[in-house]
Motif scaffolding. Sequence first.
Motif, PDB file in Angstrom:
ATOM      1  N   ARG A 191       9.501   2.530  -6.324  1.00  0.00           N
ATOM      2  CA  ARG A 191       9.350   2.804  -7.756  1.00  0.00           C
ATOM      3  C   ARG A 191       8.175   3.735  -8.030  1.00  0.00           C
ATOM      4  O   ARG A 191       8.265   4.638  -8.873  1.00  0.00           O
ATOM      5  CB  ARG A 191       9.152   1.469  -8.503  1.00  0.00           C
ATOM      6  CG  ARG A 191       8.933   1.611  -9.997  1.00  0.00           C
ATOM      7  CD  ARG A 191       8.681   0.261 -10.638  1.00  0.00           C
ATOM      8  NE  ARG A 191       7.504  -0.392 -10.097  1.00  0.00           N
ATOM      9  CZ  ARG A 191       6.249  -0.094 -10.460  1.00  0.00           C
ATOM     10  NH1 ARG A 191       6.032   0.850 -11.377  1.00  0.00           N
ATOM     11  NH2 ARG A 191       5.229  -0.737  -9.925  1.00  0.00           N
ATOM     12  N   THR A 192       7.066   3.549  -7.336  1.00  0.00           N
ATOM     13  CA  THR A 192       5.853   4.324  -7.601  1.00  0.00           C
ATOM     14  C   THR A 192       5.876   5.713  -6.974  1.00  0.00           C
ATOM     15  O   THR A 192       4.877   6.430  -7.051  1.00  0.00           O
ATOM     16  CB  THR A 192       4.622   3.558  -7.089  1.00  0.00           C
ATOM     17  OG1 THR A 192       4.819   3.230  -5.702  1.00  0.00           O
ATOM     18  CG2 THR A 192       4.414   2.272  -7.878  1.00  0.00           C
ATOM     19  N   VAL A 249      -2.899   2.241 -11.560  1.00  0.00           N
ATOM     20  CA  VAL A 249      -2.387   0.974 -12.099  1.00  0.00           C
ATOM     21  C   VAL A 249      -0.998   0.629 -11.572  1.00  0.00           C
ATOM     22  O   VAL A 249      -0.529  -0.497 -11.760  1.00  0.00           O
ATOM     23  CB  VAL A 249      -2.368   0.997 -13.641  1.00  0.00           C
ATOM     24  CG1 VAL A 249      -3.760   1.247 -14.189  1.00  0.00           C
ATOM     25  CG2 VAL A 249      -1.378   2.034 -14.184  1.00  0.00           C
ATOM     26  N   GLY A 250      -0.315   1.576 -10.916  1.00  0.00           N
ATOM     27  CA  GLY A 250       0.997   1.302 -10.352  1.00  0.00           C
ATOM     28  C   GLY A 250       2.154   1.640 -11.275  1.00  0.00           C
ATOM     29  O   GLY A 250       3.192   0.955 -11.268  1.00  0.00           O
ATOM     30  N   ALA A 251       2.021   2.703 -12.077  1.00  0.00           N
ATOM     31  CA  ALA A 251       3.081   3.110 -13.000  1.00  0.00           C
ATOM     32  C   ALA A 251       4.203   3.835 -12.254  1.00  0.00           C
ATOM     33  O   ALA A 251       4.064   4.200 -11.081  1.00  0.00           O
ATOM     34  CB  ALA A 251       2.508   4.013 -14.086  1.00  0.00           C
ATOM     35  N   ARG A 270      -3.671   0.750  -2.539  1.00  0.00           N
ATOM     36  CA  ARG A 270      -2.848  -0.298  -3.120  1.00  0.00           C
ATOM     37  C   ARG A 270      -2.997  -0.279  -4.647  1.00  0.00           C
ATOM     38  O   ARG A 270      -4.082  -0.566  -5.163  1.00  0.00           O
ATOM     39  CB  ARG A 270      -3.258  -1.671  -2.590  1.00  0.00           C
ATOM     40  CG  ARG A 270      -2.345  -2.815  -3.060  1.00  0.00           C
ATOM     41  CD  ARG A 270      -2.941  -4.160  -2.688  1.00  0.00           C
ATOM     42  NE  ARG A 270      -3.068  -4.310  -1.251  1.00  0.00           N
ATOM     43  CZ  ARG A 270      -2.087  -4.745  -0.450  1.00  0.00           C
ATOM     44  NH1 ARG A 270      -0.909  -5.059  -0.964  1.00  0.00           N
ATOM     45  NH2 ARG A 270      -2.285  -4.859   0.851  1.00  0.00           N
ATOM     46  N   PRO A 271      -1.952   0.068  -5.389  1.00  0.00           N
ATOM     47  CA  PRO A 271      -2.039   0.068  -6.858  1.00  0.00           C
ATOM     48  C   PRO A 271      -2.124  -1.347  -7.405  1.00  0.00           C
ATOM     49  O   PRO A 271      -1.800  -2.322  -6.709  1.00  0.00           O
ATOM     50  CB  PRO A 271      -0.735   0.755  -7.287  1.00  0.00           C
ATOM     51  CG  PRO A 271       0.217   0.486  -6.163  1.00  0.00           C
ATOM     52  CD  PRO A 271      -0.615   0.473  -4.913  1.00  0.00           C
ATOM     53  N   LYS A 328       0.830  -1.194   0.000  1.00  0.00           N
ATOM     54  CA  LYS A 328       0.000   0.000   0.000  1.00  0.00           C
ATOM     55  C   LYS A 328       0.868   1.248   0.000  1.00  0.00           C
ATOM     56  O   LYS A 328       1.980   1.251   0.503  1.00  0.00           O
ATOM     57  CB  LYS A 328      -0.914   0.013   1.225  1.00  0.00           C
ATOM     58  CG  LYS A 328      -1.993  -1.067   1.202  1.00  0.00           C
ATOM     59  CD  LYS A 328      -2.904  -0.930   2.397  1.00  0.00           C
ATOM     60  CE  LYS A 328      -4.011  -1.990   2.366  1.00  0.00           C
ATOM     61  NZ  LYS A 328      -4.916  -1.859   3.530  1.00  0.00           N
ATOM     62  N   ASN A 329       0.307   2.335  -0.601  1.00  0.00           N
ATOM     63  CA  ASN A 329       0.985   3.627  -0.561  1.00  0.00           C
ATOM     64  C   ASN A 329       0.774   4.259   0.809  1.00  0.00           C
ATOM     65  O   ASN A 329       0.064   3.720   1.673  1.00  0.00           O
ATOM     66  CB  ASN A 329       0.444   4.542  -1.664  1.00  0.00           C
ATOM     67  CG  ASN A 329       0.907   4.085  -3.032  1.00  0.00           C
ATOM     68  OD1 ASN A 329       2.043   3.686  -3.209  1.00  0.00           O
ATOM     69  ND2 ASN A 329       0.011   4.144  -4.004  1.00  0.00           N
TER      70      ASN A 329
END
Length: 640
Positions: free
Chosen positions: A329-330, A447-449, A8-9, A2-3
Amino acid sequence: MKNKNGFRPYIDANKVVPEFTFTSVILGIVLAVVFGAANAYLGLRVGMTVSASIPVAVISMGILRVILKKDSILENNMVQTIGSAGESLAAGSIFTMPALYMWAEEGKCDTPSFYIISAIAICGGVLGVFLMVPLRTALIVEEHGVLPYPEGTACGEVLLAGEKGGKKSKVVFAGFGISAVYKFVTDGLKLFPSEVDFGVRGLLGKGNVYRTNAGLDVLPALAGVGYICGPKIASYLFSGGVMSWFVLIPAIIFFGGTNISNVMDAAGNAMAFNGLDPWQVWSNYIKYIGAGAVAAGGIISLFKTFPTMIRTFQHAMGGFGKNNSQGERTERDLPMYIVIGGTLLLALLMWALPGIEVNFLGALLIVIFGFFFATVSARMVGIVGSSNNPVSGMAIATLIVTTLLLKMTNTTGTHGMIAAISIGSIICIVASMAGDTSQDLKTGYIVGATPIKQQVGELIGAVASALTIGGVMMLLNKAWGFGEKEVSAPQATLMKSVVEGVMNENLPWMLIILGVVIAIVVEILQIPVLAFAIGVYLPIHLSAPIMAGGLIKMYVEKKKYASNEERKNAIDSGTLYSAGMIAGEGMIGIMLALFAVAGLDKVINLSGIYGANFQTYGNFVGLVAFVLLIVSIAFSCRKN
C-alpha cells in the motif's frame, strides 16, 4: 513492516485505516481555498508566502480529533495534503501573473479574465503533481535521511505527537505556543521588528569604503528549520549568503564608485553606485547573480541525480498498464499511463485553449522546463523547506530562456511578452506545486500514508485553489491595482522587468553568467552547489537564523551523554520542539494575513511606542529575543 531502506512508517503497510474519506476531502478543499486566498494577498503585498502544511495539519487535528471525534492519523494527513496545495499554487501564481494586469493597465493588452487565470493555474498545478510522481521513490524513499525535508518532517512529527500524546506532544506544543506568542508580538503587535539590520561600513579606516548590511530575520520558524536541517546544510546556505552580502555587494558598490547605476531614486534620477544601499544592490544586481547560480546549481544537481531518476522512471514504466492495486500500500503511485497521458493532454490543452497564448513550442517548453524545475524544486525544498524555496529564481531562469526562444521564432513584442509570462507562470506553479507535493509525500512516508491517494488529494487541492485564485486576483486588482502600495506585487514586477529586458535586449547578462561561473567553481571545490546557490540568491537575513539553529543542533549532537539512547532522545526533543516552532509561526502568519485583509493589522500595531526610533531600539530588543528563542531550543534538548 520496514520499507526497502529499512525505515518503518507509523502505520504499517499491511494495515488499512480511514484515509481518503468524504470528510477529509471536503475539509481539505475548504482549507485549500482559505489558505490559498490568504497567501495570495500576503504574497502580493509583501512578496512572500508562508507554508500552510503544518497549520493545516494542526487545524485538521483540532477539527477531526476534538470536534468530530475521529482518530485516524492518515485522515489528518489527507486534509493537510489537500489543504496545503492552496498555498503553493497561490505562491506560483502571484509571482508572475500580475504582470498581465500591469500590461493591461499600460494599454498593451486586455485585462485577463477569470477563465484565463484559472486555466493557467489549473494547468500548472496539475502538471506539478504529475511530474512529481516519478520522482517520489528517488527523492523521498531512496534519499530518506539525506534530504531532511524540514517542513515535511516537522509536519509528520506534529501528526505523530498528536497521535501519541504524552511527553512528545507536550514538547511540540511547547514550541508551538512559544513561537505563536513570539510571532504575534513581533509581526502582529510589532513590539520589535522581525528583521534586525545593522550597517557594516568604515571598518577599514576613513572613507567608509566597505559598505554592506548584516542582520537576520529573528523568527522562530527559520531557527527551527536550521535545527532540523543540521549544521552542515545550514553552513552551505550561510556561506552563499556571506558571498553575496560581504563580498559581492561591497565589491559592486566600491568598484562602481561614482558611476551611474540602473537604479532610480524617488525623483526618477539615476543613482551612483556609491549612493546605493545594500538592499538596492541586492534587488537590482545580486538577484540576477543568484538566479544564474540557482539555475546552474539546478542543472548540475539534475545531472548528478540523473542515474537515480532514470532507474526510478524505468521502475515506474515497468508498471505501465498494470493494475495499480498490486504491491504494498505504501509504495503505490499514480499509474504511469495516467501521468504520461495526463501530461500530454495538458500540453495539448495549453496549445489549443484560447487566451493562454501558448503555441506548440511553448507547450513543449513547459513540459521540458516543468520536469527540470519540478526535480530541482523538490530537491531544494528537501534542503531549505517550502517557505525558503527560491521559486522566483527558477521563474527568472525560465523567463529568460523562454523569451529568448520566442524571439528566435519571431514571437516578439507584446504578444511575445504575454506568451513568455504565460509559460513562466505555468512553470512557476509547477515548481511550487512539486515542492509542496514532495513535502507532503515526505510527511506521508513518515506516517505511512498511501502515495496514490495523496497524489489524488494534491490534484483535488490544486484544482480547487486554482478556481479560487482567479477571483482573488480580479478582486485585488479591482480594489487597488497591482503595483500600487496596497498590493505592490514585487515579485511579479521583477518578472515583468525580466521579460521586457530580454525582449528589449537590455537584460544584465553579465550578472547571470557571473552566477553560473560561481556555481561551477563551487561544484569544482566539491561544495554542495545547490545549497550554496540558494544562499547566494536569498538575503543573508534568512540564512543567518538558519545557521543559528544549525549551530544549536551541532551543540546538542557533540554534547556528552551517558548513553546513545539519551543522546537520541535529546536530539529528537529538539526536532519536536523545532517542528512546533515552525507550526506556531505558520499559524500566526496566516492569522495576521487575515487581519491584514480585514484591516485589523493597523489596529494592533504598537510600534509607535518607539517613536521614530523603532528600527534602532527594536534591533537590540529583537536580537535579545532571538537569543532567548535559540536558548529555548537548547533547553528543550535537556535531559528528560
